[in-house]
Scaffold this active site. Sequence first.
Site, mmCIF file in Angstrom:
data_model
loop_
_atom_site.group_PDB
_atom_site.id
_atom_site.type_symbol
_atom_site.label_atom_id
_atom_site.label_comp_id
_atom_site.label_asym_id
_atom_site.label_seq_id
_atom_site.Cartn_x
_atom_site.Cartn_y
_atom_site.Cartn_z
ATOM 1 N N TRP B 274 0.788 -1.240 0.000
ATOM 2 C CA TRP B 274 0.000 0.000 0.000
ATOM 3 C C TRP B 274 0.812 1.278 0.000
ATOM 4 C CZ3 TRP B 274 0.061 3.167 4.454
ATOM 5 C CH2 TRP B 274 0.527 2.573 5.633
ATOM 6 N N ASP B 335 0.319 -6.302 13.438
ATOM 7 C CA ASP B 335 0.047 -5.313 12.381
ATOM 8 C C ASP B 335 1.273 -4.447 12.103
ATOM 9 O OD1 ASP B 335 -1.394 -3.928 10.454
ATOM 10 O OD2 ASP B 335 -2.450 -2.644 11.875
ATOM 11 N N ASP B 337 3.203 -3.755 9.602
ATOM 12 C CA ASP B 337 3.456 -3.710 8.154
ATOM 13 C C ASP B 337 4.916 -3.369 7.855
ATOM 14 O OD1 ASP B 337 0.674 -3.358 8.623
ATOM 15 O OD2 ASP B 337 0.424 -2.584 6.609
ATOM 16 N N ARG B 362 8.220 -0.281 10.725
ATOM 17 C CA ARG B 362 7.098 -0.095 11.643
ATOM 18 C C ARG B 362 7.269 -0.915 12.920
ATOM 19 N NH1 ARG B 362 0.904 0.254 9.409
ATOM 20 N NH2 ARG B 362 -0.214 -0.623 11.173
ATOM 21 N N ASN B 422 5.449 4.702 10.283
ATOM 22 C CA ASN B 422 4.324 4.125 9.550
ATOM 23 C C ASN B 422 4.444 4.484 8.071
ATOM 24 O OD1 ASN B 422 1.446 4.151 8.473
ATOM 25 N ND2 ASN B 422 1.118 3.305 10.515
#
Lengths: 128, 589
Positions: B274, B335, B337, B362, B422
């Site tokens: 993403w 989570d 990423d 992250r 992030n």
Amino acid sequence: MPCALHLAVLLAGVAIVTGCVRGNGLPPSPAEVYQNSDPAAIRRGRLLFTGTCGGYCHSTKPGNREAPYLFDCSWTYGGSDREIFASIADGFPDTRMPAWGGKMPEGDADIWRVIAYLRSRRSCVNAD
Amino acid sequence: MRSTRGLLALSLCAGFGFASLGANSASAPADTPAEIQLDPLPTHWIAERPVGRGAGPVTRAMLEEPFAEDSRWLHYGGTYKNFRHSPLEQLSPANVSKLQVAWAFGTGTVGQFEVSPILYDGVLFITSSYNRLFALDAKTGAVLWRYDHQNDPNLPLCCGPANRGVAITGDLVLMATLDAHLIAFDRRTGEIAWDTEITDYTKGFTATSAPLVVDDLAYIGIAGGEYGVRGFIDAYETKTGKRVFRHYTVPAAGEPGVETWSGTSYETGGAPAWTTGTYDRELDTLFWTTGNPSPDWNGDDRLGDNLYSDSLLALDPKTGEQKWYFQFTPHDVWDYDGNSHIFLVDTTVDGTPRKLIAQANRNGFFYLIDRSDGSFVKGKPYLEQLNWATLDANGRPVVNPRAMPTDEPTERTCPSNLGGTNGAYTGSFDPALGLVFVSTIESCQAFAKGISVFVEGIPYLGGLPELVDAAAGKSYGNFVAIDASTGDVRWRARERYPMMAGALSTRGGVVFSGTLDGEAVAYESKTGKVLWRFRMGGGVRSQPIAYELDGRTYVVYGSGSFATLDDFAGGPQNIPEGGHLFVFVLPEG
């Protein structure tokens, strides 16, 4: 007969047999039965809520979320167990709330368990 | 500028109109209008004459420039090296405090404003949340053309309506959309050259990142790791929008790596791509990173390393064939990423010159990876609080068992699911100082594991992060400088709230970022000393850039955050959403 209906009939029968009928003439909902007598069902409801509802949508604490906080007894679309069941099972078209009816691992009984969990940890500002 | 209209007509007072007609039906003529019709609102404003200063198309040579030119910013990362380092010497510790507002611009949208602007030929190309695309005069802020993409109001988005910007090539600018289209516009007029559907967004796919252009191809990765999609990176012909290849980030049955997924869990494995990748001409390699495996917080049904989630991938740019991979967080259940900003850094490590990829991941570790073969070189924590794991000699995490999600978690685990940093925001790298700069989130959570239920198009999470520090008001942020050769933290500048803004450094020795409570901030690159603050209002989630135009020096910021994620991070709760662009300028003389 759908399994949820089986369950509802069964629980209604139990309620009548035991004389456990509420003042409004309706038998207790499956969620109420779970809440009163089935800690394992409440735990499963918690795990389902944790795994499906509480991540990015409905928070376990009040805050800035797109979806409503569900533990303050404030219900936009009706706060009876059956109204909450309908909200979860049918969802709300044209919103991001999906219809969970028929999609939980153990059918609609799992929705009643989620409701039992929501009831079990509610903290009402005003009594509902 | 002429406008075109959306498909939806707006009818007002329809019910009232029918009721009135009903009451007077005996005398109403048969052709009396039953509704009052208003023209639909415009959604696309096209420039009638080509905009800009006549610079001509963006060439391959321009896209290859090793440092961003003073009057151009052509890539999300500034250049293919992804440094986000401006060659401008005018922005220095001596004068940065004199920056003043040249002009400002409202996007008219809420949600996080994460853009990294593109500047070419005196025109700024800006995307807002919900995929509004504006071509603005870089000197005055005048709107030259505009396109408002018409998204489904109920998009399956995990994390807000972000868009991080366009890519530019030739006379085209390219924007990916929340409903998973890639659209090319004539940069001079705003007319649509082509519009390609990437995939079916109703299944949980979306596109939020800026595309990357290399030669005749545009690359875009897909988001959807919270929906159990199968992640991928696509390449499209820039001239036609025709897809050239799709590289899946999760193997199919029979493919290498599928053995790292128990059962058929690879079918809903996530690993979204993403964020924006980058390219190394010398190695002729495309570098892209991937996100979390699905479901996020319950790995019981996807036992194994879950390749190629949370990984750095090296791909052949023409075919998409995978050359190698490095996985940062095998079997991620937090989570974490793997797709925060990557830098193509050439430096000396322990006495040996290396061609590296540097990344503040992250998961809280800063990594140096050899970009020729994917081998692990070095990894060190860059956070003040990190307890989920340590790294072994090969860079593989040795997980703290107490950090694993449980039914009723009690362990305060760091970093939070938003990470130490992030992929939604960039870092920058100053090659002269050898420093990587990143905004960081110092926040810890307890990770709860629940029952996973996969339904296409519905979030597939399997658990939740309990907002331990955020709920207690204990989250905070640092702007951090990391030595790219050693991984050591050189300095930290503390901010009250977690930092979730991109970075821009300058040759003049200043590095810019911003805060969740709405301030643009400039730091001295060498020391971290705060040189300048300006209150823009909305939380800063954007990627600042700088440029020089007609002898003046400008810095561009987007202001405007997304309250839901601010809540997750432990940011301020009382700041309204709303995107505004601020363009600052140094005084003349």
